[in-house]
Scaffold this active site. Structure first.
Site, short mmCIF file in Angstrom:
data_model
loop_
_atom_site.label_atom_id
_atom_site.label_comp_id
_atom_site.label_asym_id
_atom_site.label_seq_id
_atom_site.Cartn_x
_atom_site.Cartn_y
_atom_site.Cartn_z
N TYR A 1 15.70 -35.45 7.57
CA TYR A 1 15.84 -36.84 7.09
C TYR A 1 15.57 -36.98 5.59
O TYR A 1 14.90 -37.90 5.15
CB TYR A 1 14.90 -37.78 7.88
CG TYR A 1 14.75 -37.37 9.32
CD1 TYR A 1 15.80 -37.52 10.22
CD2 TYR A 1 13.57 -36.80 9.78
CE1 TYR A 1 15.68 -37.11 11.55
CE2 TYR A 1 13.44 -36.39 11.11
CZ TYR A 1 14.50 -36.54 11.98
OH TYR A 1 14.38 -36.13 13.29
N HIS A 2 16.16 -36.07 4.79
CA HIS A 2 15.94 -36.10 3.34
C HIS A 2 17.27 -36.09 2.57
O HIS A 2 17.46 -35.26 1.69
CB HIS A 2 15.10 -34.89 2.90
CG HIS A 2 13.73 -34.85 3.48
ND1 HIS A 2 12.98 -33.68 3.55
CD2 HIS A 2 12.95 -35.83 4.02
CE1 HIS A 2 11.80 -33.95 4.11
NE2 HIS A 2 11.76 -35.24 4.40
N PRO A 3 18.20 -37.00 2.84
CA PRO A 3 19.47 -36.97 2.09
C PRO A 3 19.26 -37.40 0.63
O PRO A 3 18.47 -38.31 0.35
CB PRO A 3 20.35 -37.97 2.84
CG PRO A 3 19.40 -38.92 3.48
CD PRO A 3 18.18 -38.10 3.82
#
Length: 547
Positions: free
Chosen positions: A483-485
């Protein structure tokens, strides 16, 4: 600018005006709203697509598990089929609520490595080296351990130690040390390498989202110059020539316009910021024409260069009934856990998405760690789903600096249509090798003497996974997002860079992008703390330019 928009500008009845209009009340937007309104000199309008942060699970640290599939506060995106992951679609939760993803994330406070920011500076972004950004990390922080060379106190963002030390997490640190990793009491200090406890953005056992840490105090400051509109998704930006002058948004079925006397600040995140720019005629010309959108600025970098951290989990069964699985699956223990939290704000309900962890190099020749481990005293098939019926715990490998890059593209001129997300996980040999080597090292840690009292068996991938080919097949089968775009509106001075080093959109006026999308590349750790730093630094630049 169309006549209808021009007349809307002359008729204030259905329009709102402020000095600064911020699109997105997430990790960056709430910081900007606080800092830009603080003096009372400037009026600020903050637009948020989602609701107020009233869902009770937002404020309970472990509540993130309840918010993964909660449509009321989550955009619920997913990728297109990923070629490197057996053509699986990968779920991409993003916050759609006051606080944005800081209201639904795993709460870990990790800044990344000093080298990350020095690399940004070397890419031509003056003012973004580690020595430049450290003061902003310290300015944001209220560190419960007190101040030192790397940490600050008195800032809006509480940073705290674990309120529920558990024997499994302690054993993981000891096991990592037995394999040769140093014990590291501060991943955000002098060096990142080693094993230790994660700190979290919590205060007194409650989540400290940016809505809670920055926005609430700003609304109470008494100036009356900050206005927040929720349930107000942006539709497109309004331009006069090449200058951004406002934002069209929808609220309760009605399209409204907010005009900015000074600047429009887009802080909608790595997916929604490039989407809004593309909907507004700023992006790859061919893509815009394909959807019937007039091209204001042909900017091929908008939506390009998307990066994300992937994680691959190992699951172990424990012979002792001490895991979160055992609390959650037993009605009496579950009730006791709830009572402990209600009375003391302690216990397993304060778990973040990683209690302890480690950073290490898969190759000793590397300058800095390329793998992060998140250790969790519980296990599940997928985050947000039921915990396993057995006593289980898990640890995941995350490659810190993937080479693979993807893209974000609108699928339609309709702002309510989710964008096309392609991340291209495991697209390069470096990425494949790092994940395989990282898992082999993790298995060694999980089998070190300190963990022996806590192992019944390795559930996943299981003892049949031996060769590099086996490990890679497992990565393709089970790999998912952390969850680190980032990097879809990349900062730089090259032709594809979208914003300059002051985060102004290149080729336009009155418009900045301020969020994870501006990162030149992924930094080595969780992204929330760096996004808050970016917004702190941007606030100073905006106020400087206003003067």
């Amino acid at each position: 600018m169309s006549d209808s928009t021009a007349s809307a500008r002359r008729s204030p009845a259905d329009a709102i005006e402020a000095d600064y209009v911020i699109v997105g009340a997430g990790s960056a937007g709430c910081v900007l709203a606080n800092r830009l309104s603080a003096s009372g000199k400037y009026s600020v309008l903050l637009l948020e697509a989602g609701p107020q942060d009233r869902n009770i699970w937002i404020h309970v640290p472990l509540g993130y598990g309840k918010l993964f599939k909660e449509k009321s506060v989550n955009w619920m995106y997913e990728t297109e089929p990923e070629p490197g992951l057996n053509d699986r679609k990968v779920f991409q939760p993003r916050g759609k609520v006051l606080g944005g993803s800081s209201s639904i994330n795993g709460l870990l406070y990790v800044r990344g490595q000093h080298e990350d920011y020095d690399r940004w500076r070397q890419l031509g972004n003056a003012g973004w080296g580690y020595d430049d950004v450290l003061p902003y990390f310290k300015k944001a922080e209220n560190q419960t351990r007190g101040p030192d060379d790397y940490h600050g106190v008195g800032g809006p963002l509480p940073v705290s130690d674990s309120r529920c030390p558990d024997p499994l997490s302690e054993a993981f640190i000891a096991a990592a040390a037995q394999t040769g990793l140093p014990v590291n009491n501060d991943f955000n200090g002098a060096t990142q390498e080693g094993a230790g406890w994660f700190q979290t953005t919590t205060k007194g056992g409650r989540r400290a989202s940016t809505a809670r840490a920055y926005l609430r105090p700003a609304l109470k400051n008494g100036h009356g110059n900050l206005r927040v509109e929720t349930d107000a998704p942006a539709q497109r930006l309004v331009f006069e020539g090449k200058r951004a002058v406002g934002v069209q948004f929808k609220q309760h079925g009605q399209v409204k316009t907010a005009f900015a006397r000074k600047e429009v600040l887009v802080s909608s995140g790595a997916y929604n910021s490039p989407q809004l720019l593309q909907l507004s005629g700023v992006g790859p010309a061919d893509l815009l024409r394909q959807h019937g959108i007039d091209v204001l600025l042909d900017a091929p970098g908008v939506g390009a260069d998307l990066q994300d951290h992937m994680q691959v989990r190992m699951v172990m069964e424990c012979p002792q009934k001490i895991t979160l699985n055992d609390f959650v699956n037993n009605p009496v223990r579950r009730m006791m856990m709830g009572l402990q939290y209600a009375a003391f704000r302690k216990g397993p309900l304060t778990y973040a998405a990683g209690t302890t962890g480690a950073f290490f190099k898969t190759d000793p020749r590397m300058a800095s760690p390329d793998i992060q481990i998140h250790f969790l005293p519980f296990s599940t098939d997928k985050m947000g789903e039921k915990l396993h019926p057995f006593s289980g715990y898990s640890a995941s490998v995350c490659q810190l600096r993937p080479e693979s890059r993807g893209s974000l593209k609108i699928k339609s001129a309709d702002p309510s249509m989710p964008p096309e997300i392609r991340i291209n996980y495991l697209a390069t040999e470096t990425d494949r090798t790092a994940n395989v080597e990282g898992l082999k090292i993790l298995r060694n840690i999980l089998n070190a003497p300190a963990m022996k009292p806590f192992i019944t068996r390795e559930v996943e991938p299981g003892p049949g996974t031996v060769t590099d080919e086996d490990w890679l097949a497992y990565c393709r089968k089970r790999g998912s997002t952390v969850y680190h775009p980032t990097s879809t509106c990349r900062m730089g001075s090259d032709a594809r860079a979208v914003v300059d080093q002051r985060l102004r959109v290149r080729g336009l006026e009155g418009l900045r992008v301020i969020d994870a999308s501006i990162m030149p590349d992924l930094m080595s750790g969780n992204t929330n703390a760096p996004v808050i730093m970016i917004a702190e630094k941007a606030s100073d630049m905006i106020l400087e330019d206003a003067r």
